[in-house]
Structure formats: structure tokens, C-alpha cells
Design an enzyme around this catalytic site. Structure first.
Site, short mmCIF file in Angstrom:
data_model
loop_
_atom_site.label_atom_id
_atom_site.label_comp_id
_atom_site.label_asym_id
_atom_site.label_seq_id
_atom_site.Cartn_x
_atom_site.Cartn_y
_atom_site.Cartn_z
N ARG A 35 -2.23 -6.51 8.11
CA ARG A 35 -2.12 -7.57 7.36
C ARG A 35 -3.24 -8.49 7.69
O ARG A 35 -3.26 -8.81 8.94
CB ARG A 35 -0.74 -8.08 7.55
CG ARG A 35 0.26 -7.27 7.07
CD ARG A 35 0.48 -7.08 5.40
NE ARG A 35 1.68 -6.34 5.05
CZ ARG A 35 1.60 -5.27 4.81
NH1 ARG A 35 0.24 -4.36 5.10
NH2 ARG A 35 2.39 -4.63 4.36
N GLU B 80 -3.05 -11.46 -2.73
CA GLU B 80 -3.09 -10.24 -3.45
C GLU B 80 -2.91 -10.23 -5.08
O GLU B 80 -1.64 -10.71 -5.22
CB GLU B 80 -2.63 -8.97 -2.71
CG GLU B 80 -3.50 -8.52 -1.49
CD GLU B 80 -2.77 -7.27 -0.83
OE1 GLU B 80 -3.24 -6.40 -0.33
OE2 GLU B 80 -1.37 -7.25 -0.90
N HIS C 129 -5.51 -2.60 -0.64
CA HIS C 129 -4.21 -2.45 -0.06
C HIS C 129 -3.78 -0.81 -0.44
O HIS C 129 -2.64 -0.46 -0.84
CB HIS C 129 -2.92 -2.99 -0.52
CG HIS C 129 -1.73 -3.60 0.28
ND1 HIS C 129 -0.91 -4.45 0.19
CD2 HIS C 129 -1.17 -2.61 1.12
CE1 HIS C 129 0.09 -4.36 1.14
NE2 HIS C 129 -0.02 -3.23 1.94
#
Length: 360
Positions: free
Chosen positions: A286, A315, A334
Site C-alpha cells: 500500500r 485510486e 493495483h
């Protein structure tokens, strides 16, 4: 026979266990997971039906989600099976659970489960080597290799014009006397063999990354709050260092931590100042474990010679993100745990294991 009651430590992925096994699951959640899986599993409901048909001991079930030790203990007296990732299942928890027949670890490292106590209580302990963890490790090594070999900058740069457009100065060598390799005259290519990778967080994904980095003859150092047992360090081929020493010795830094209040901004300006000059950072966990402004400052002044990042601080990302302007930064949207087939295969294995355990 009454439906089994399964107590599940809640996680964004473990929620799908309710979708699979519990007919009372909210329709909105079922639809959300159908959408989540759609690009890899277009017939999600067909997949559900087939899995349920194979596992009649565990379907239908009542699935109860818990998020804390106290919630787990509250639900244990009626539990037939428990799925945990980080919550502890030890002697005290087992004494609260007279019906318990199986403890499923959502992973392979059982340090939060008293396996011997489970054996004494006749409770089966099941583990799962999560395929998404393997995929994340593969993504991390892909980014390491891409940065080491300047792949993002060189992809498709096979002509003189295209190389010059990217700022290189290609010129063939005198082949009457020399080899012809790297006629593009690209400097800054590095080897992984002999380099040091520092992993912050030797959890399940950290271990998968370490395993792969070792195959490239890298030296692996790590740090985390609780040091591994000596036998685990030996099996993994890793060396424990305190954070500051790890930062100063790592050619490659891999923060492999969840985004929590305790990890947010862990890599801040003070820690980047201790990083080995010219190190490269790869983060498939992350972005939030890094302070954004400190990260950008480290790229600007060359403290970081490159970075691979699979999740952004927000995001989807922004078209004017400063990170997009760095040729030595590799960004992906991602993707590390993909494809979704990893998750479906994991839950097929997991549900089948619970089905066998509850059918004993």
C-alpha cells in the site's frame, strides 16, 4: 442436520465466503462481488452454483464476521468452524468453543493458532498458501527486474531515432574489433546477484518475495516488530536488522505492510534520509505506508534511484500526477494480486477443506 455456523475474521477478500456459503447474504454484496470478478469470471453465479454443489457439508451455512478478539470470543460458543488471518485461536478460545471442528488459517503461517491445543481438542487446523500472495511476489520481482534493466525506458527503443527521443546516445561499435552488445550505450543497468534487498514486514507476502529474491542470489535482510525464530530465518535465508541499519544497507527496499494507523507514513522524510543513496524501492502493498511528499522528495534529489508502485495514495490516479513524469518509476493500477482466478482457486480449496473437516 442444522446448517453449520462459520465465524470469519472479516477482510475484503474473506467477505466472499459469505457470498459462497450463506444464502442470507445481502444481494448488494453478491452483486458487488459478481462485478468484482466479472473480467476474469464472467459466469460468477455459475461458479458459485458449481462450488456449492460439490460441498454439501458446508453449504448452506450461517457465516458470521468478526473484527476483534472480543467479537471472536463472543461467537465461539456456537461456532462449528473458524477462519482467521491475524486473530488468535489458543487454549482460552478453544475452551469457549465446544462445537468447533475446524480452524482455517487464511494463509500458511500459524503463529496465531495454538496447533497443539487444537489437536488436543480434536480440532483440525487447515492452512492455505494464498495464490494472490504468490502473484504479489511475482509482481514485486517483475518490478525489481524492470527497474534493474531499465525496461520501462527501453521498451520498444530499438531504433536510433527512438533511442535518441528517449535521451540516449546510440552508436554501433566497431565490430571488426569489439562485440556489439548495448550499441544503444545505455548506462545504469544493474545486477540482482549480490545486491541486498531489505524487506520491511516478513509476513506471508514478504516470505514469498524473499524466496524469489534468493533465487536471484540476492542477500535478504528484514525488519519487523517481532523477530522471526532462528529456524525460520535459516529456512528463509534472511537476516534480521533494526530499521535504521536495514535502510542504510539496502540496495532494494520493499515495504510489505498493510495500511493501518500504525504503518501510515512509516517511510517519512527522516527514514528516507537514512536510506542508502541510490537505492530503489518496490511497493506492491500500500502506498500509504510511505509519506507521499517525502517519497517525491527522495525521487527528486536522487535518494531513490527508482521506484515500482502498484497502488497509489488515491485510486484511480490523476493524469497530472508528478510520478508519471519520472522515467525511472514503474506504476501499475493495483494489479499485483491478479488474476481473479487466484481468489476463486483459493476459495475452492478453502471451502473444500472445510467441507471435508465438517463431514468427518
Amino acid at each position: 442436520m442444522s446448517s453449520p455456523r462459520i465465524v470469519v475474521e472479516e477482510d475484503v477478500f474473506t467477505r466472499v465466503l459469505g457470498v459462497i456459503l450463506d444464502p442470507s447474504t445481502d444481494a448488494a454484496r453478491v452483486a458487488a462481488f459478481e462485478d468484482f470478478f466479472a473480467h476474469d469470471i464472467p459466469d460468477f453465479r455459475g461458479w458459485l452454483a458449481a462450488l456449492r454443489a460439490r460441498c454439501r457439508q458446508v453449504f448452506p451455512a450461517r457465516v458470521v464476521f468478526v473484527a476483534s478478539p472480543s467479537e471472536l470470543r463472543r461467537e465461539l460458543p456456537q461456532a462449528d468452524a473458524v477462519l482467521v488471518e491475524s486473530l488468535a485461536v489458543g487454549r482460552q478460545e478453544l475452551e469457549l468453543a465446544p462445537r468447533l471442528r475446524a480452524v482455517q488459517k487464511y494463509g500458511v503461517v500459524t503463529r496465531n493458532i495454538d496447533v497443539q491445543a487444537c489437536e488436543r481438542h480434536g480440532v483440525v487446523v487447515l492452512t492455505l498458501r494464498r495464490r494472490a500472495n504468490i502473484a504479489c511476489a511475482e509482481q514485486a520481482m517483475m518490478m525489481v527486474l524492470a527497474l534493474a534493466k531499465r525496461l520501462a525506458e527501453l521498451n520498444g527503443r530499438t531504433t536510433v531515432r527512438r533511442l535518441r527521443e528517449a535521451g540516449f546516445q546510440p552508436a554501433p561499435f566497431d565490430r571488426a574489433h569489439t562485440p556489439g552488445s548495448n550499441w544503444a550505450r545505455v548506462s545504469g543497468i544493474s545486477m540482482l546477484s549480490g545486491a541486498t534487498m531489505g524487506i520491511i514486514g516478513m509476513g506471508e507476502i514478504g516470505r514469498e518475495i524473499a524466496q524469489r529474491a534468493r533465487s536471484f542470489d540476492m542477500r535478504i535482510v528484514y525488519t519487523q516488530r517481532t523477530r522471526l525464530a532462528a529456524e525460520d530465518e535459516a529456512a528463509l535465508g534472511v537476516e534480521y536488522l533494526e530499521m535504521d541499519e536495514l535502510l542504510g544497507r539496502s540496495d532494494w527496499l520493499v515495504p510489505q505492510l498493510p495500511a493501518t494507523t500504525s504503518t501510515e507514513g512509516l517511510l517519512d522524510a527522516a527514514r528516507f534520509a537514512k536510506l542508502k543513496k541510490g537505492a530503489r524501492l518496490v511497493n506492491v502493498a500500500r502506498a500509504q505506508v510511505m509519506d507521499r511528499e517525502a517519497t517525491l522528495a527522495a525521487l527528486r534529489d536522487g535518494t531513490l534511484a527508482g521506484m515500482g508502485l502498484d497502488t497509489l495514495w488515491s485510486e484511480p490516479g490523476a493524469d497530472d500526477d508528478e510520478l508519471l513524469g519520472y522515467p525511472q518509476v514503474v506504476l501499475t493500477p493495483h494489479m499485483a494480486g491478479s488474476p481473479r482466478l487466484n481468489a476463486t482457486a483459493d476459495f475452492e480449496e478453502l471451502v473444500a477443506g472445510l467441507d471435508r473437516a465438517l463431514g468427518r
